[in-house]
Design an enzyme around this catalytic site. Structure first.
Site, PDB file in Angstrom:
ATOM      1  N   LYS A   1       0.979  -1.074   0.094  1.00 17.88           N
ATOM      2  CA  LYS A   1      -0.059   0.087   0.011  1.00 17.88           C
ATOM      3  C   LYS A   1       0.716   1.336  -0.169  1.00 17.88           C
ATOM      4  O   LYS A   1       2.068   1.129   0.424  1.00 17.88           O
ATOM      5  CB  LYS A   1      -0.748  -0.124   1.392  1.00 17.88           C
ATOM      6  CG  LYS A   1      -2.142  -0.932   1.236  1.00 17.88           C
ATOM      7  CD  LYS A   1      -2.857  -0.850   2.620  1.00 17.88           C
ATOM      8  CE  LYS A   1      -3.888  -1.797   2.650  1.00 17.88           C
ATOM      9  NZ  LYS A   1      -4.738  -1.617   1.611  1.00 17.88           N
ATOM     10  N   ASP A  29      -7.770  -3.332  10.626  1.00 17.22           N
ATOM     11  CA  ASP A  29      -8.041  -4.218   9.651  1.00 17.22           C
ATOM     12  C   ASP A  29      -8.503  -5.527  10.514  1.00 17.22           C
ATOM     13  O   ASP A  29      -8.938  -6.594   9.790  1.00 17.22           O
ATOM     14  CB  ASP A  29      -7.184  -4.748   8.655  1.00 17.22           C
ATOM     15  CG  ASP A  29      -7.634  -4.973   7.255  1.00 17.22           C
ATOM     16  OD1 ASP A  29      -8.825  -4.590   7.284  1.00 17.22           O
ATOM     17  OD2 ASP A  29      -6.744  -5.721   6.558  1.00 17.22           O
ATOM     18  N   GLU A  45      -6.198  -9.527   0.503  1.00 16.95           N
ATOM     19  CA  GLU A  45      -6.126 -10.718   1.499  1.00 16.95           C
ATOM     20  C   GLU A  45      -7.193 -11.040   2.090  1.00 16.95           C
ATOM     21  O   GLU A  45      -7.095 -12.117   2.891  1.00 16.95           O
ATOM     22  CB  GLU A  45      -4.818 -10.435   2.513  1.00 16.95           C
ATOM     23  CG  GLU A  45      -5.176  -9.364   3.685  1.00 16.95           C
ATOM     24  CD  GLU A  45      -5.652  -8.136   3.407  1.00 16.95           C
ATOM     25  OE1 GLU A  45      -5.464  -7.554   2.222  1.00 16.95           O
ATOM     26  OE2 GLU A  45      -6.418  -7.434   4.281  1.00 16.95           O
ATOM     27  N   ARG A  94     -10.461 -11.434   1.602  1.00 19.59           N
ATOM     28  CA  ARG A  94     -11.186 -12.625   1.027  1.00 19.59           C
ATOM     29  C   ARG A  94     -10.428 -13.771   1.193  1.00 19.59           C
ATOM     30  O   ARG A  94     -11.251 -14.897   1.225  1.00 19.59           O
ATOM     31  CB  ARG A  94     -11.490 -12.204  -0.486  1.00 19.59           C
ATOM     32  CG  ARG A  94     -10.579 -11.929  -1.110  1.00 19.59           C
ATOM     33  CD  ARG A  94     -11.051 -11.168  -2.429  1.00 19.59           C
ATOM     34  NE  ARG A  94     -10.698  -9.694  -2.006  1.00 19.59           N
ATOM     35  CZ  ARG A  94     -11.079  -8.750  -2.994  1.00 19.59           C
ATOM     36  NH1 ARG A  94     -11.303  -9.032  -4.266  1.00 19.59           N
ATOM     37  NH2 ARG A  94     -11.197  -7.278  -2.640  1.00 19.59           N
TER      38      ARG A  94
HETATM   39  N1  BES Z   1      -7.926  -3.909   4.464  1.00 18.90           N
HETATM   40  C1  BES Z   1      -8.188  -3.334   3.073  1.00 18.90           C
HETATM   41  C2  BES Z   1      -9.462  -2.482   2.663  1.00 18.90           C
HETATM   42  C3  BES Z   1      -9.664  -1.260   3.313  1.00 18.90           C
HETATM   43  C4  BES Z   1      -9.192  -0.076   2.762  1.00 18.90           C
HETATM   44  C5  BES Z   1     -10.123  -0.953   4.600  1.00 18.90           C
HETATM   45  C6  BES Z   1      -9.003   1.208   3.418  1.00 18.90           C
HETATM   46  C7  BES Z   1     -10.187   0.101   5.262  1.00 18.90           C
HETATM   47  C8  BES Z   1      -9.823   1.182   4.761  1.00 18.90           C
HETATM   48  C9  BES Z   1      -8.328  -4.487   2.139  1.00 18.90           C
HETATM   49  O1  BES Z   1      -7.614  -5.581   2.439  1.00 18.90           O
HETATM   50  C10 BES Z   1      -7.690  -4.152   0.720  1.00 18.90           C
HETATM   51  O2  BES Z   1      -6.620  -3.870   0.865  1.00 18.90           O
HETATM   52  N2  BES Z   1      -8.526  -4.087  -0.152  1.00 18.90           N
HETATM   53  C11 BES Z   1      -8.244  -3.738  -1.485  1.00 18.90           C
HETATM   54  C12 BES Z   1      -8.677  -4.546  -2.467  1.00 18.90           C
HETATM   55  C13 BES Z   1      -8.221  -4.373  -3.885  1.00 18.90           C
HETATM   56  C14 BES Z   1      -6.661  -4.712  -3.726  1.00 18.90           C
HETATM   57  C15 BES Z   1      -8.943  -5.228  -4.873  1.00 18.90           C
HETATM   58  C16 BES Z   1      -8.774  -2.265  -1.818  1.00 18.90           C
HETATM   59  O3  BES Z   1     -10.119  -2.133  -1.295  1.00 18.90           O
HETATM   60  O4  BES Z   1      -8.189  -1.239  -2.268  1.00 18.90           O
HETATM   61 ZN    ZN Z   2      -7.162  -5.579   4.510  1.00 22.41          ZN
HETATM   62 MN    MN Z   3      -5.657  -5.301   1.917  1.00 25.67          MN
END
Ligand code: BES
Ligand code: ZN
Ligand code: MN
Length: 484
Positions: free
Chosen positions: A267, A278, A339, A341
């Protein structure tokens, strides 16, 4: 630490406290239900409309003229009488209690009499107060912290209210428990610490089992373990089993990534510190299990927390890797940041062995969820209308609102992999719904609902009864569901 709550059948004028809260609607006709001193009534009547109009969450502090009874009176607005709701009571409760705490008051009271005349239980007002008074000070060396010690509720039916309030107190403390877990930084809230916390809930009817990496390997949880590979912190797959009745259990699965760096699909640095939240889904599940056992609820509930960090260590899973999940499906990992899912898929596969009545998973799954709904509602998707309807009802009761999104069969296409049975990400388009569709593929025909709480689990600025930080969302919602 704990706030004492007492219910007393005494008049407003003689109640002994630092400040008495008087809830009023805009018409201010409610004043007649309060047995205040003549002086106090006079003072309140004198407050002009420019000082206090009774708008929702408006407050106005009055210094009492008499030497006995409450030293101060705090008026709090409920808005228009015709538009009053239990949610407004929660908000006014939070707003007024926090206001008095910040003024340094310790011993406060609230009169339930006007609310009772409107057939409204003041337990909601107290719920808001208890939730609003939450604060997280574990990492602050500041000694002089304002704190309310006691709230007295003035009521003509103390017995009935006392019983309701004891449930309210248990629920609010379970929300606080979940918030604490989420607010705790990831260097302390590791998967092992989460497991120890779960084990501390062990009781007569609540069994807790923690599976380690080896156990998970034996069970074939390749998707879950793929996420854990990049971290030195050992993964813990935590299972809590509460048996308060006969019959098939409800299974609650809470996403428990104690820190999500994204893994190799790293990220951006900005805002990454928030990824300690998370595991808010897992924290909610622990809070629910705690309340269920303390309230000795007549239900069977299994709570599952697949806990791990998601880090880009030298052994980390790489984009393009293929892993085998617990139900035999091969998953191509396109993006290691998708991750959540993966760990929930294996948890759903594991849960189905219990032949559950229903599975509810709760997870901070996608950034797209907060983009779609902000922090006002969780996204909900599922395969069973009755279950979805029941959760909607509980969402209305608790104001932990949900909004249903579709699971169109066309989304299946989005998750087609060139070499495996399914892939874990199809990019940003529709990622709120495709993440759920991925889980749907694992839930099969077991009644299942997915709640995405990415937007609601953390609030950026104080709300009337949710201080900035972890909200504890899901605890009240699912407890209400289990109670119905
Ligand atoms: N934990 C994150 C989702 C998240 C983002 C929660 C911001 C709270 C605030 C999750 O694991 C994630 O990174 N999701 C990605 C999925 C993508 C790679 C398809 C996302 O939402 O960007
Ligand atoms: Zn996550
Ligand atoms: Mn993630």
């Amino acid at each position: 630490m704990e706030i004492k709550i007492e219910v007393q059948k005494v008049g407003e004028a003689v109640c002994d406290c630092e400040c008495l809260i008087i809830p009023l609607t805009e018409d201010k006709q409610g004043l007649q239900y309060y047995a205040l001193s003549v002086e106090a009534t006079g003072l309140i009547k004198k407050t002009t409309d420019s000082e206090f109009r009774g708008k929702l969450n408006e407050t106005f502090l009055i210094t009492s003229a008499s030497s006995t009874g409450p030293e101060r009176i705090l008026l709090v607005g409920l808005g228009r009488r015709e538009e009053i709701t239990i949610e407004k009571l929660r908000q006014a409760g939070g707003k007024s209690a926090v206001c008095l705490r910040d003024l340094g008051k310790k011993n406060i009271a609230v009169s339930a009499r006007f609310l009772a005349s409107l057939s409204l239980s003041s337990s909601y007002f107290i719920e808001g107060a208890l939730l609003g008074l939450y604060s997280f000070k574990s990492y602050s060396s500041e000694k002089n912290i304002n704190q309310i010690k006691k709230i007295t509720v003035l009521s003509d039916e103390p017995g009935e209210l006392h019983e309701k309030l004891s449930i309210t107190k248990t629920v609010a403390s379970s929300v606080a428990f979940a918030r604490d877990l989420v607010n705790t930084p990831s260097n302390d809230m590791t998967p092992s610490q989460l497991a120890r916390t779960a084990l501390s809930l062990k009781r007569k009817k609540l069994a807790v089992n923690v599976l380690d990496r080896k156990n998970a390997e034996k069970l074939g949880m390749g998707a879950y373990l793929a996420v854990a590979r990049g971290s030195d912190e050992p993964p813990k797959f935590i299972v809590l089993n509460y048996q308060g009745a006969k019959g098939a259990p409800f299974v609650l699965i809470g996403k428990s990534i104690t820190f999500d760096s994204g893994g190799i699909s790293l990220k951006p640095a900005e805002g990454m510190e928030k990824m300690k939240y998370d595991m808010a889904g897992g924290a909610a599940v622990l809070g629910i299990m705690k309340a269920v056992s303390e309230l000795k609820m007549p239900v069977n509930v299994i709570g599952i927390l697949p806990a791990t960090e998601n880090l880009p260590g030298a052994s980390a899973t790489k984009p393009g890797d293929v892993v085998k999940s617990i139900n035999g499906k091969y998953v191509e990992i396109i993006n290691t940041d998708a991750e959540g899912r993966l760990i929930i898929a294996d948890a759903i596969g594991y849960a189905r062995r219990f032949k559950p009545r229903a599975i509810i998973d709760i997870a901070t799954l996608t950034g797209a969820c907060s983009i779609a709904l902000g922090s006002e509602a969780a996204a909900m998707m599922g395969n069973n209308k009755e279950l979805l309807d029941k959760l909607r009802k509980s969402a209305d009761n608790t104001y932990e609102r949900v909004w249903e999104m579709p699971l169109f069969e066309e989304y299946k296409e989005y998750l087609k992999s060139d070499i495996a049975d399914i892939k874990n990400s199809s990019g940003r388009n529709g990622s709120l719904v495709t993440s759920a569709y991925f889980l749907y593929e694992f839930a099969g025909d077991t009644p299942w609902v997915h709640l995405d709480i990415a937007g609601t689990a953390w609030v950026e600025k104080d709300k009337p009864y949710i201080p900035k930080g972890a909200s504890g969302i899901g605890v009240r919602l699912i407890l209400d569901f289990l109670r119905s």
